[in-house]
Design a protein around this motif. Structure first.
Motif, PDB file in Angstrom:
ATOM      1  N   MET A   5     -23.054 -28.120  30.556  1.00  0.00           N
ATOM      2  CA  MET A   5     -23.280 -26.774  29.892  1.00  0.00           C
ATOM      3  C   MET A   5     -24.790 -26.472  29.342  1.00  0.00           C
ATOM      4  SD  MET A   5     -19.238 -26.095  28.727  1.00  0.00           S
ATOM      5  CE  MET A   5     -19.014 -27.708  27.729  1.00  0.00           C
ATOM      6  N   VAL A   6     -25.016 -27.669  28.652  1.00  0.00           N
ATOM      7  CA  VAL A   6     -26.343 -27.327  27.756  1.00  0.00           C
ATOM      8  C   VAL A   6     -27.413 -27.167  28.966  1.00  0.00           C
ATOM      9  CG1 VAL A   6     -28.186 -28.707  26.682  1.00  0.00           C
ATOM     10  CG2 VAL A   6     -25.612 -29.023  26.016  1.00  0.00           C
ATOM     11  N   LEU A   7     -27.381 -27.818  30.219  1.00  0.00           N
ATOM     12  CA  LEU A   7     -28.356 -27.683  31.137  1.00  0.00           C
ATOM     13  C   LEU A   7     -28.249 -26.218  31.552  1.00  0.00           C
ATOM     14  CD1 LEU A   7     -28.184 -30.766  33.173  1.00  0.00           C
ATOM     15  CD2 LEU A   7     -30.025 -30.144  32.159  1.00  0.00           C
ATOM     16  N   ILE A   8     -27.160 -25.698  31.866  1.00  0.00           N
ATOM     17  CA  ILE A   8     -26.842 -24.256  32.033  1.00  0.00           C
ATOM     18  C   ILE A   8     -27.660 -23.226  31.109  1.00  0.00           C
ATOM     19  CG2 ILE A   8     -25.201 -22.354  32.521  1.00  0.00           C
ATOM     20  CD1 ILE A   8     -23.547 -24.036  34.216  1.00  0.00           C
ATOM     21  N   LEU A   9     -27.228 -23.297  29.889  1.00  0.00           N
ATOM     22  CA  LEU A   9     -27.526 -22.576  28.855  1.00  0.00           C
ATOM     23  C   LEU A   9     -29.125 -22.825  28.518  1.00  0.00           C
ATOM     24  CD1 LEU A   9     -25.020 -23.731  26.078  1.00  0.00           C
ATOM     25  CD2 LEU A   9     -25.311 -21.458  27.083  1.00  0.00           C
ATOM     26  N   VAL A  10     -29.821 -23.712  29.043  1.00  0.00           N
ATOM     27  CA  VAL A  10     -31.342 -23.795  29.020  1.00  0.00           C
ATOM     28  C   VAL A  10     -31.824 -23.261  30.346  1.00  0.00           C
ATOM     29  CG1 VAL A  10     -33.110 -25.332  28.909  1.00  0.00           C
ATOM     30  CG2 VAL A  10     -31.106 -25.865  27.647  1.00  0.00           C
ATOM     31  N   SER A  11     -31.089 -23.652  31.571  1.00  0.00           N
ATOM     32  CA  SER A  11     -31.646 -23.171  32.911  1.00  0.00           C
ATOM     33  C   SER A  11     -31.771 -21.582  32.887  1.00  0.00           C
ATOM     34  CB  SER A  11     -30.898 -23.901  34.007  1.00  0.00           C
ATOM     35  OG  SER A  11     -31.026 -25.224  34.028  1.00  0.00           O
TER      36      SER A  11
END
Length: 367
Positions: free
Chosen positions: A313-319
């Protein structure tokens, strides 16, 4: 031959970091395979005892021990993944990826410590549970201790060495980027965002599919044998199909379209990536809620599934925001730099210096 010379021939630091990560991967995979073997033996013992003794404590420990095998396999895959990313970082002269690999290295070192703690604390609770450990598995529970301690030492020492080598390469690659893009600060910022998004896609691939594999293993290895009624098996099949579509298929399509959209500056591809990323986020949140509501269902996998879901979820929020920034940079000349650099590097020719371009050329010079 050119690729080999680019990896090994640039400087002593590129050769050193390549040798270091390959040596680390070989040693880590060997010791992880030893740990996996010991743990498999323990699972077999617990499986026999679970069949002959109707004991909930044994069933609980068996589920935990069985789930650990998946994470041992993921750790081996992570070693290969690290070697590939280091080679790619050297090839692309990607300073952003080096920084991400620095964090990833220490993450694996931390996992080696967690791995030791998990495998040595499978039996927890009152004295009756501890007695079960002595009666049923004996020394099998602690047989892998020497390999796990050695693994921790290998990962911590190699992480320290990697820090030093990555710093040396960081200094070299900074100069390369200046030559590649030139003194235009705006174009260098665009190229930096391009590098960041490319790096994020690689880690998205590892962590998204890492979660998918864990969940699949949980459904097939743990839930399916325990589903005895037709209704339970029908429900599990439905959940399996949902997971294959919403997690596995969507993840692969999402990452492929993002990669080609960025490389070719296709806006439709990037819009599709954002839509699929939001769908993945919804699925991850739904799964996280399921884990919180039914902890017994995810016995033995709750901690790591939760960790992977949070990272995803963090990766999506950054990506997603980075992808939008890259999208806004389309059609502003960056693709000419990248394609020109790749074409010139592959033929081993020097590029035209700035200010000496041909009048009919629309590409910027890089060197």
């Amino acid at each position: 031959m050119w690729i080999i010379s680019r990896i090994f021939g640039e400087s002593r630091w590129t050769r050193a970091i390549f040798i270091q990560v390959v040596a680390q991967a070989i040693l880590a995979i060997i010791f992880e395979a030893v740990i996996f073997s010991y743990q498999s033996n323990l699972v077999d013992i617990l499986d026999d005892q679970k069949l002959t003794n109707n004991n909930t404590d044994i069933t609980s420990v068996y589920a935990n021990a069985q789930s650990l095998l998946v994470y041992f396999a993921l750790f081996i895959v992570a070693q290969v993944f690290t070697v590939i990313l280091v080679v790619d970082a050297i090839y692309q002269k990607n300073t952003i990826q080096l920084i991400a690999l620095f964090v990833f290295e220490w993450g694996m070192a931390a996992y080696s410590i967690i791995q030791y703690h998990q495998s040595q604390t499978l039996f927890q609770g009152d004295d009756s549970v501890v007695n079960l450990a002595t009666a049923y598995v004996g020394d099998a529970l602690y047989a892998s201790r020497w390999a796990e301690i050695t693994q921790m030492v290998i990962m911590i020492v190699n992480s320290l060495v990697f820090c030093f080598l990555a710093y040396k390469l960081y200094l070299e690659f900074g100069w390369h980027i200046y030559k590649k893009i030139g003194a235009d600060l705006t174009m260098r910022d665009r190229y930096k965002m391009y590098q960041i998004f490319m790096m994020l896609l690689k880690f998205d691939f590892f962590f998204f599919l890492g979660f998918s594999v864990q969940y699949l293993a949980l459904m097939i290895v743990v839930w399916w044998p325990n589903s005895t009624s037709p209704a339970a098996r029908s429900e599990l099949v439905r959940e399996l199909i949902e997971h294959l579509i919403l997690s596995c298929a969507v993840t692969i399509v999402m990452l492929v379209v993002a990669y080609w959209g960025l490389r070719r500056e296709r806006k439709v591809h990037m819009y599709l990536f954002v839509i699929l990323a939001m769908a993945s986020m919804a699925y991850f949140i739904y799964t996280l809620v399921q884990i919180s509501q039914y902890p017994q269902k995810f016995l033995g996998s709750k901690a790591f599934l939760t960790f992977f879901l949070c990272v995803d979820m963090v990766l999506i929020l950054v990506s997603v925001p980075i992808s939008i920034v890259c999208l806004r940079n389309f059609d502003l000349g960056l693709i000419n730099h990248i394609s020109h650099a790749t074409a010139s590097a592959s033929t081993a020719h020097s590029m035209t210096p700035i200010g000496q371009e041909k009048s009919n050329s629309h590409r910027w010079s890089i060197e």
